[in-house]
Design an enzyme around this catalytic site. Sequence first.
Site, PDB file in Angstrom:
ATOM      1  CE1 TYR A 238      -3.208   3.191   0.712  1.00 32.97           C
ATOM      2  CE2 TYR A 238      -2.107   3.258   2.827  1.00 32.97           C
ATOM      3  CZ  TYR A 238      -2.931   3.519   2.183  1.00 32.97           C
ATOM      4  OH  TYR A 238      -3.641   5.056   2.064  1.00 32.97           O
ATOM      5  CE  LYS A 242      -2.351   6.964  -1.526  1.00 33.07           C
ATOM      6  NZ  LYS A 242      -3.270   7.359  -2.255  1.00 33.07           N
TER       7      LYS A 242
END
Length: 489
Positions: A238, A242
């Site tokens: 994640y 990002k």
Amino acid sequence: MELESILAYLRNKTILITGATGFLAMVFVEKILRVQPDVKRLYLLLRATDAESAAYRMKNEILGKELFKVLRETRGEDFDSFISQKVVALPGDVSFENLGVKDVILMKNMCTEIQIIVSSAANTKFDERYDISLSINTFGVLHMLSFANKCLKLEMLLHISTAYVCGEKVGLILEDSTSMNNRVKKMPRFDFEVVEKNLVNEKLNELRTQDVSEEVITNTMKDLGIERAKLHGWPNTYVFTKAMGEALLNHHSKNNLPFVIVRPPIVSSTYSEPFPGWVQGYRTIDSVIAGYCKGKLTRLLLDPMTICDMIPVDMVVNSIIAAIVVNANKSSGIIYHMGSSLRNPIKFYDIRSFAFKYFTKYPWINKDEKPIVVRKISTFKTLATFHMYMKIRYSLPLKGLKLVNKVSGQSFQDVYAKYNRKLRLAMRMVELYRPYLLFKGINAEELRKITKEGYIEAKDFNFDPTCIDWEDYIMSTHIPGFLQHVLIK
């Protein structure tokens, strides 16, 4: 000096919100519609095949939430008519060019109307399949940026990221992209979008030629994401994807593009708006609360004196709106860290104490209608001590069971497989959550100062965490809200 108005700026504005069914995006939509009914139009980008499916999702997954009860009560019978005038359910997907919008006329209208883009689309699973996470969190930013460059009246592109793109740095984190961009540039090639995309495609082709099951493909792609993240210094898929998304935004944005990045840490339930305690799904800290109240979590990897950087979602939304207004039409590229750790820190020790106090007074009732007795969670300050405990308490007995199972002709195979699976899952969860339990310190001050000193409605868009009484908020707002809106449901 005459004060400016946030509400006046928002009047007659057309806003595109991606990731509209997400926690932050929904609270943003509700706030805009409630405080500035004279907004011209909100386009909500929803993953759907057509307009009918998008409208269905908007009705059931956004407007049907209890979050909108105050707006419904305020508008009364006019609510549906008001929504139809102000909100457009837009079928699309950030994973595709033109955000997946297929209607050519609609696309043309959007490019001539949209003044603000709130880029909120994200896959927030820590260990999502690498191909999926990459397509949304990284390349989705490129597609959004490409669309933004076509918007003739664009005044602001606000991208919502996460504080954890900074990795596991300790201390005060500067509000710029220099450190993270330097880390990304240390990768073999800065055109990592090509490198990572090719890597994913090669792995998928390899798996498909081997004719493996979907389960094998999913697990392999999940492992690949974690592997690539750790290779380049990030804790999970994640935050890695990002971080790459942020880097692409900074690298490919044109000099005259007005954009801002907001990085919240752990986002918790509403502090006050539209009412206290509303939350959707399991936020990072809520998984701990859920396991604890049910008596399933007795030990945790964390230093109890570590600061837990969390902030209520309505404060994050207020900061997003302030960031849009303050930086509109400016080629700023500013990054705002929206945390509480500098101005009003709360330690995990305090959260542990508040949770113990709450569930001692109001215990969880199990399926046998018996109250669960909780004790204070034991903690491991380092990963090494945690691994030692797990080895003695679980790994060694499991190895003994494996030996007994082998000697007895696989008589205990099901039992062994069950506990081995649980142990592997527990260790994986520890690895995924560790950065969030040991993260320390972020800062955002300048935006608060500008908003407070320069805008009439500063109090109505408060995002100063010093007003939070953490004991009262955790015990009277957050835990009851999480139980009501998530766990009991």
